[in-house]
Design a protein around this motif. Structure first.
Motif, PDB file in Angstrom:
ATOM      1  N   SER A 152       0.827  -1.200   0.000  1.00 54.37           N
ATOM      2  CA  SER A 152       0.000   0.000   0.000  1.00 54.37           C
ATOM      3  C   SER A 152       0.870   1.263   0.000  1.00 54.37           C
ATOM      4  CB  SER A 152      -0.921  -0.015   1.216  1.00 54.37           C
ATOM      5  OG  SER A 152      -1.745   1.112   1.220  1.00 54.37           O
ATOM      6  N   MET A 153       1.949   1.253   0.792  1.00 57.31           N
ATOM      7  CA  MET A 153       2.846   2.410   0.842  1.00 57.31           C
ATOM      8  C   MET A 153       3.516   2.652  -0.508  1.00 57.31           C
ATOM      9  SD  MET A 153       4.747   2.571   4.568  1.00 57.31           S
ATOM     10  CE  MET A 153       5.736   1.151   4.234  1.00 57.31           C
ATOM     11  N   VAL A 154       3.973   1.589  -1.161  1.00 58.91           N
ATOM     12  CA  VAL A 154       4.603   1.725  -2.480  1.00 58.91           C
ATOM     13  C   VAL A 154       3.611   2.342  -3.459  1.00 58.91           C
ATOM     14  CG1 VAL A 154       5.522   0.442  -4.461  1.00 58.91           C
ATOM     15  CG2 VAL A 154       6.312  -0.099  -2.153  1.00 58.91           C
ATOM     16  N   GLY A 155       2.378   1.865  -3.452  1.00 55.61           N
ATOM     17  CA  GLY A 155       1.356   2.423  -4.330  1.00 55.61           C
ATOM     18  C   GLY A 155       1.112   3.896  -4.057  1.00 55.61           C
ATOM     19  N   SER A 156       1.036   4.261  -2.782  1.00 55.46           N
ATOM     20  CA  SER A 156       0.812   5.666  -2.413  1.00 55.46           C
ATOM     21  C   SER A 156       1.961   6.553  -2.867  1.00 55.46           C
ATOM     22  CB  SER A 156       0.628   5.793  -0.900  1.00 55.46           C
ATOM     23  OG  SER A 156      -0.552   5.145  -0.501  1.00 55.46           O
ATOM     24  N   LEU A 157       3.179   6.061  -2.705  1.00 56.92           N
ATOM     25  CA  LEU A 157       4.345   6.839  -3.134  1.00 56.92           C
ATOM     26  C   LEU A 157       4.348   7.070  -4.640  1.00 56.92           C
ATOM     27  CD1 LEU A 157       7.169   5.287  -0.905  1.00 56.92           C
ATOM     28  CD2 LEU A 157       6.268   7.623  -0.810  1.00 56.92           C
ATOM     29  N   VAL A 158       4.024   6.053  -5.409  1.00 56.77           N
ATOM     30  CA  VAL A 158       3.982   6.187  -6.865  1.00 56.77           C
ATOM     31  C   VAL A 158       2.881   7.183  -7.263  1.00 56.77           C
ATOM     32  CG1 VAL A 158       3.453   4.962  -9.019  1.00 56.77           C
ATOM     33  CG2 VAL A 158       5.021   3.948  -7.353  1.00 56.77           C
ATOM     34  N   GLY A 159       1.726   7.073  -6.635  1.00 56.95           N
ATOM     35  CA  GLY A 159       0.641   8.018  -6.917  1.00 56.95           C
ATOM     36  C   GLY A 159       1.027   9.444  -6.584  1.00 56.95           C
ATOM     37  N   ALA A 160       1.695   9.630  -5.444  1.00 54.89           N
ATOM     38  CA  ALA A 160       2.123  10.973  -5.033  1.00 54.89           C
ATOM     39  C   ALA A 160       3.178  11.533  -5.992  1.00 54.89           C
ATOM     40  CB  ALA A 160       2.675  10.928  -3.612  1.00 54.89           C
ATOM     41  N   LEU A 161       4.059  10.671  -6.467  1.00 56.57           N
ATOM     42  CA  LEU A 161       5.080  11.103  -7.417  1.00 56.57           C
ATOM     43  C   LEU A 161       4.437  11.609  -8.708  1.00 56.57           C
ATOM     44  CD1 LEU A 161       8.043  11.354  -8.331  1.00 56.57           C
ATOM     45  CD2 LEU A 161       7.900   8.974  -9.077  1.00 56.57           C
ATOM     46  N   LEU A 162       3.464  10.876  -9.212  1.00 54.29           N
ATOM     47  CA  LEU A 162       2.784  11.309 -10.435  1.00 54.29           C
ATOM     48  C   LEU A 162       1.980  12.586 -10.204  1.00 54.29           C
ATOM     49  CD1 LEU A 162       1.673   7.970 -12.113  1.00 54.29           C
ATOM     50  CD2 LEU A 162       3.553   9.478 -12.736  1.00 54.29           C
ATOM     51  N   ALA A 163       1.428  12.738  -9.009  1.00 47.87           N
ATOM     52  CA  ALA A 163       0.713  13.980  -8.688  1.00 47.87           C
ATOM     53  C   ALA A 163       1.688  15.153  -8.691  1.00 47.87           C
ATOM     54  CB  ALA A 163       0.019  13.856  -7.330  1.00 47.87           C
ATOM     55  N   ALA A 164       2.863  14.944  -8.104  1.00 48.50           N
ATOM     56  CA  ALA A 164       3.879  15.995  -8.058  1.00 48.50           C
ATOM     57  C   ALA A 164       4.361  16.363  -9.463  1.00 48.50           C
ATOM     58  CB  ALA A 164       5.057  15.561  -7.198  1.00 48.50           C
ATOM     59  N   LEU A 165       4.316  15.398 -10.372  1.00 42.88           N
ATOM     60  CA  LEU A 165       4.726  15.647 -11.753  1.00 42.88           C
ATOM     61  C   LEU A 165       3.595  16.251 -12.589  1.00 42.88           C
ATOM     62  CD1 LEU A 165       6.785  12.392 -12.426  1.00 42.88           C
ATOM     63  CD2 LEU A 165       7.674  14.717 -12.040  1.00 42.88           C
ATOM     64  N   GLY A 166       2.445  16.457 -11.954  1.00 49.17           N
ATOM     65  CA  GLY A 166       1.327  17.095 -12.627  1.00 49.17           C
ATOM     66  C   GLY A 166       0.563  16.194 -13.583  1.00 49.17           C
ATOM     67  N   ARG A 167       0.678  14.894 -13.398  1.00 51.68           N
ATOM     68  CA  ARG A 167      -0.019  13.958 -14.282  1.00 51.68           C
ATOM     69  C   ARG A 167      -1.512  13.948 -13.937  1.00 51.68           C
ATOM     70  NH1 ARG A 167       2.214  13.996 -18.417  1.00 51.68           N
ATOM     71  NH2 ARG A 167       0.780  12.357 -19.023  1.00 51.68           N
ATOM     72  N   PRO A 168      -2.355  13.622 -14.924  1.00 54.14           N
ATOM     73  CA  PRO A 168      -3.810  13.582 -14.679  1.00 54.14           C
ATOM     74  C   PRO A 168      -4.168  12.585 -13.571  1.00 54.14           C
ATOM     75  CG  PRO A 168      -3.338  13.444 -17.033  1.00 54.14           C
ATOM     76  CD  PRO A 168      -2.024  13.331 -16.318  1.00 54.14           C
ATOM     77  N   ARG A 169      -5.258  12.856 -12.915  1.00 55.93           N
ATOM     78  CA  ARG A 169      -5.712  12.050 -11.772  1.00 55.93           C
ATOM     79  C   ARG A 169      -5.872  10.575 -12.155  1.00 55.93           C
ATOM     80  NH1 ARG A 169      -5.566  10.662  -6.872  1.00 55.93           N
ATOM     81  NH2 ARG A 169      -7.499  10.032  -5.915  1.00 55.93           N
ATOM     82  N   ILE A 170      -6.412  10.293 -13.334  1.00 55.57           N
ATOM     83  CA  ILE A 170      -6.619   8.900 -13.728  1.00 55.57           C
ATOM     84  C   ILE A 170      -5.283   8.168 -13.836  1.00 55.57           C
ATOM     85  CG2 ILE A 170      -6.686   9.350 -16.224  1.00 55.57           C
ATOM     86  CD1 ILE A 170      -8.747   6.726 -14.262  1.00 55.57           C
ATOM     87  N   GLU A 171      -4.245   8.840 -14.307  1.00 57.73           N
ATOM     88  CA  GLU A 171      -2.919   8.220 -14.371  1.00 57.73           C
ATOM     89  C   GLU A 171      -2.382   7.952 -12.966  1.00 57.73           C
ATOM     90  OE1 GLU A 171      -0.094  10.277 -16.834  1.00 57.73           O
ATOM     91  OE2 GLU A 171      -1.534  10.479 -18.472  1.00 57.73           O
ATOM     92  N   GLN A 172      -2.622   8.881 -12.059  1.00 55.72           N
ATOM     93  CA  GLN A 172      -2.181   8.707 -10.670  1.00 55.72           C
ATOM     94  C   GLN A 172      -2.853   7.489 -10.044  1.00 55.72           C
ATOM     95  OE1 GLN A 172      -2.773  12.358  -8.402  1.00 55.72           O
ATOM     96  NE2 GLN A 172      -2.434  13.544 -10.276  1.00 55.72           N
ATOM     97  N   VAL A 173      -4.160   7.388 -10.226  1.00 56.34           N
ATOM     98  CA  VAL A 173      -4.922   6.272  -9.647  1.00 56.34           C
ATOM     99  C   VAL A 173      -4.469   4.952 -10.267  1.00 56.34           C
ATOM    100  CG1 VAL A 173      -7.224   5.241  -9.438  1.00 56.34           C
ATOM    101  CG2 VAL A 173      -6.908   7.696  -9.032  1.00 56.34           C
ATOM    102  N   PHE A 174      -4.316   4.939 -11.595  1.00 56.12           N
ATOM    103  CA  PHE A 174      -3.862   3.726 -12.271  1.00 56.12           C
ATOM    104  C   PHE A 174      -2.495   3.292 -11.757  1.00 56.12           C
ATOM    105  CE2 PHE A 174      -1.346   1.769 -15.667  1.00 56.12           C
ATOM    106  CZ  PHE A 174      -2.095   0.628 -15.892  1.00 56.12           C
ATOM    107  N   ALA A 175      -1.559   4.220 -11.705  1.00 55.70           N
ATOM    108  CA  ALA A 175      -0.200   3.892 -11.247  1.00 55.70           C
ATOM    109  C   ALA A 175      -0.205   3.432  -9.794  1.00 55.70           C
ATOM    110  CB  ALA A 175       0.712   5.098 -11.421  1.00 55.70           C
ATOM    111  N   GLN A 176      -1.019   4.084  -8.967  1.00 55.82           N
ATOM    112  CA  GLN A 176      -1.097   3.702  -7.550  1.00 55.82           C
ATOM    113  C   GLN A 176      -1.625   2.278  -7.402  1.00 55.82           C
ATOM    114  OE1 GLN A 176      -3.079   6.544  -5.069  1.00 55.82           O
ATOM    115  NE2 GLN A 176      -3.086   5.206  -3.292  1.00 55.82           N
TER     116      GLN A 176
END
Length: 153
Positions: free
Chosen positions: A69-93
Motif C-alpha cells: 500500500s505504501m509503495v502504491g501511495s508513493l507512486v501516486g504521489a510522485l505522479l501527482a507531483a509531476l502534474g499527471r492527470p488524476r486517472i494516471e495517478q490512480v492507475f499507477a497507484q
C-alpha cells in the motif's frame, strides 16, 4: 468460514499432520534452523500453544500488505507531483500496490514457516488442533483454501 467448515478443515490438518506431515515440518525445520534452535522452540511452546508464533506470522503478513500500500501511495504521489492527470495517478497507484515486491515472497514464506511450526507444536502437544492459534489464523485469513496449506505439510 462457518464453524462446520472450520471444524472440517481442522480435522483435515490434524489427519495430515498426524499422517506424517509432522515429520515433514520437522525435516523442513532442520533445513533452515539448527536442532539447537528448533528443539528448544518446540519445548518452550509445548503446553503453552502457539499464540506468539501466530501473532508474529500475522504481523509479517499484514506488514507485507502495508508495504504494498505504501509503495502504491508513493507512486501516486510522485505522479501527482509531476502534474499527471488524476486517472494516471490512480492507475499507477493501483498497479504499484499490486505488483509483487522483490522480497514479498520471502516474507510470506517466513510467515508460513512460523505457522507450520505452530501447527507442529499444537499437534505434538496432544493434537488439540481446534485451539491452535496458527491454524485458526490460517483458516480465518485464508479461508477454505488453507487446507491446501495443510496438504503440503
Amino acid at each position: 468460514m462457518s464453524r462446520a467448515e472450520t471444524d472440517s478443515a481442522v480435522q483435515v490438518c490434524a489427519q495430515l499432520v498426524g499422517g506424517g506431515g509432522g515429520d515433514v515440518i520437522a525435516a523442513q525445520a532442520d533445513r533452515y534452523v539448527a536442532p539447537e534452535t528448533w528443539n528448544p522452540l518446540v519445548e518452550r511452546h509445548r503446553g503453552k500453544g502457539c499464540d506468539a508464533l501466530a501473532a508474529f506470522a500475522r504481523a509479517l503478513l499484514d506488514g507485507k500488505k502495508s508495504l504494498h500500500s505504501m509503495v502504491g501511495s508513493l507512486v501516486g504521489a510522485l505522479l501527482a507531483a509531476l502534474g499527471r492527470p488524476r486517472i494516471e495517478q490512480v492507475f499507477a497507484q493501483e498497479l504499484a500496490s499490486r505488483v509483487p515486491l522483490p522480497f514479498g515472497h520471502e516474507i510470506a514464506l517466513a510467515a508460513r514457516g512460523f505457522q507450520a511450526a505452530g501447527i507442529f507444536i499444537c499437534f505434538t502437544d496432544g493434537g488439540a488442533m481446534g485451539g491452535c492459534a496458527c491454524l485458526r489464523d490460517l483458516l480465518v485469513n485464508e479461508g477454505p483454501s488453507s487446507t491446501t496449506f495443510c496438504k503440503v505439510l
